[in-house]
Design a protein around this motif. Sequence first.
Motif, PDB file in Angstrom:
ATOM      1  N   GLU A 111       1.138  -0.808   0.170  1.00 53.35           N
ATOM      2  CA  GLU A 111       0.129  -0.419  -0.218  1.00 53.35           C
ATOM      3  C   GLU A 111       1.053   1.243   0.491  1.00 53.35           C
ATOM      4  OE1 GLU A 111      -0.484  -2.511   2.290  1.00 53.35           O
ATOM      5  OE2 GLU A 111      -2.081  -3.132   1.551  1.00 53.35           O
ATOM      6  N   ILE A 127       1.266   1.175  -6.593  1.00 55.69           N
ATOM      7  CA  ILE A 127      -0.191   1.904  -6.576  1.00 55.69           C
ATOM      8  C   ILE A 127       0.180   2.391  -7.816  1.00 55.69           C
ATOM      9  CG2 ILE A 127      -1.005   4.133  -6.158  1.00 55.69           C
ATOM     10  CD1 ILE A 127       0.505   3.513  -3.297  1.00 55.69           C
ATOM     11  N   ARG A 128       0.383   2.221  -8.612  1.00 53.15           N
ATOM     12  CA  ARG A 128       1.163   2.962 -10.024  1.00 53.15           C
ATOM     13  C   ARG A 128      -0.006   2.172 -11.591  1.00 53.15           C
ATOM     14  NH1 ARG A 128       6.726   5.296  -9.228  1.00 53.15           N
ATOM     15  NH2 ARG A 128       6.922   3.386 -10.421  1.00 53.15           N
ATOM     16  N   SER A 147      -3.299   1.347 -10.198  1.00 51.93           N
ATOM     17  CA  SER A 147      -4.299   2.727 -11.175  1.00 51.93           C
ATOM     18  C   SER A 147      -3.700   2.893 -12.322  1.00 51.93           C
ATOM     19  CB  SER A 147      -3.829   3.628 -10.015  1.00 51.93           C
ATOM     20  OG  SER A 147      -2.588   4.063 -10.653  1.00 51.93           O
ATOM     21  N   HIS A 148      -3.972   1.906 -13.381  1.00 49.97           N
ATOM     22  CA  HIS A 148      -4.037   2.071 -14.354  1.00 49.97           C
ATOM     23  C   HIS A 148      -5.651   1.410 -15.273  1.00 49.97           C
ATOM     24  CE1 HIS A 148      -2.901   1.279 -18.744  1.00 49.97           C
ATOM     25  NE2 HIS A 148      -1.496   1.857 -18.219  1.00 49.97           N
ATOM     26  N   PRO A 149      -5.869   2.614 -15.780  1.00 46.21           N
ATOM     27  CA  PRO A 149      -7.050   2.060 -16.466  1.00 46.21           C
ATOM     28  C   PRO A 149      -7.388   1.558 -16.535  1.00 46.21           C
ATOM     29  CG  PRO A 149      -6.300   4.267 -17.617  1.00 46.21           C
ATOM     30  CD  PRO A 149      -5.458   4.060 -16.631  1.00 46.21           C
ATOM     31  N   GLU A 176      -9.413  -1.434 -14.169  1.00 48.48           N
ATOM     32  CA  GLU A 176     -10.502  -1.034 -14.303  1.00 48.48           C
ATOM     33  C   GLU A 176     -11.632  -0.754 -15.450  1.00 48.48           C
ATOM     34  OE1 GLU A 176     -13.009   2.907 -12.205  1.00 48.48           O
ATOM     35  OE2 GLU A 176     -10.774   2.884 -12.682  1.00 48.48           O
ATOM     36  N   GLU A 190      -7.498  -6.411  -4.333  1.00 56.63           N
ATOM     37  CA  GLU A 190      -5.837  -6.202  -4.912  1.00 56.63           C
ATOM     38  C   GLU A 190      -5.447  -7.126  -3.499  1.00 56.63           C
ATOM     39  OE1 GLU A 190      -3.373  -7.425  -6.805  1.00 56.63           O
ATOM     40  OE2 GLU A 190      -4.555  -5.477  -7.817  1.00 56.63           O
TER      41      GLU A 190
END
Length: 243
Positions: free
Chosen positions: A52, A58-59, A62-64, A67, A83
């Motif tokens: 975390e 995190i990169r 959080s890659h679109p 999602e 995750e």
Amino acid sequence: MLTDAEMDTFDMDGVILVDTLSTPGGLTPAQLDDAESTWDRLTLNPKAPAKEQDEGFIRLISHPFFENIAKQVLRSEHVKLIELGATNRPPTDRPQAEPHEQREHWATGAHIDLQITTADWNATPRRDLLALWLWVNDVSPDRAAMRVLPGSHRPIMHHWDEVLSAERKKSLPRCHGVLPQPGTSYPSYPEHIPRSACTIDGVDYADCEPMPVAVPRGTAQIFTQSMLHTAWHNSSSEPRKGF
């Protein structure tokens, strides 16, 4: 984003393999290299920060791309990402199993992790827990390539249609590990998937040849956990790296 043909394949097989480097909106080579470096740091360095707090981790999550794929497959405007972090399947000293040993491993290890009905699968939004595995190094058949049985989600969902009470169906989808042949100590025992509900074109699941997910680095393995799958041991000389 997935093509219509890829979506049709997912609906029928329950699994698709997507090259994130060539799919529009996917990863760049530099981002994939960053993901593998992150895996190395989180997995091989005992002093690495918690995931975390790791900027590379995190990169990545959080890659679109991830999602957007989940929204498309689940037919939903909103999804929640769960995750688990880096997954490691290190090399073992075990030699590659003989064919009869592989068949026994498949017959005893195949399971599902999610219990859903046909109505859950066909719903909009789709009531499913979608698995997204990103492999950041090459996965060969002997490098612990996961084994899956494409299409097995359909007869299993039909089985739950037939045997579960209306009241029980209200609790679905349900994270619930179920095997065709659970031992008495297994958490879901005595609930099981009858062999008659695990057939593909009339062939018993134990006699089917599972598909090894052997793919190049950068492949996203996208599948429903309501299909039969199992882990595999690593008889290669390198770890299997994934998120």
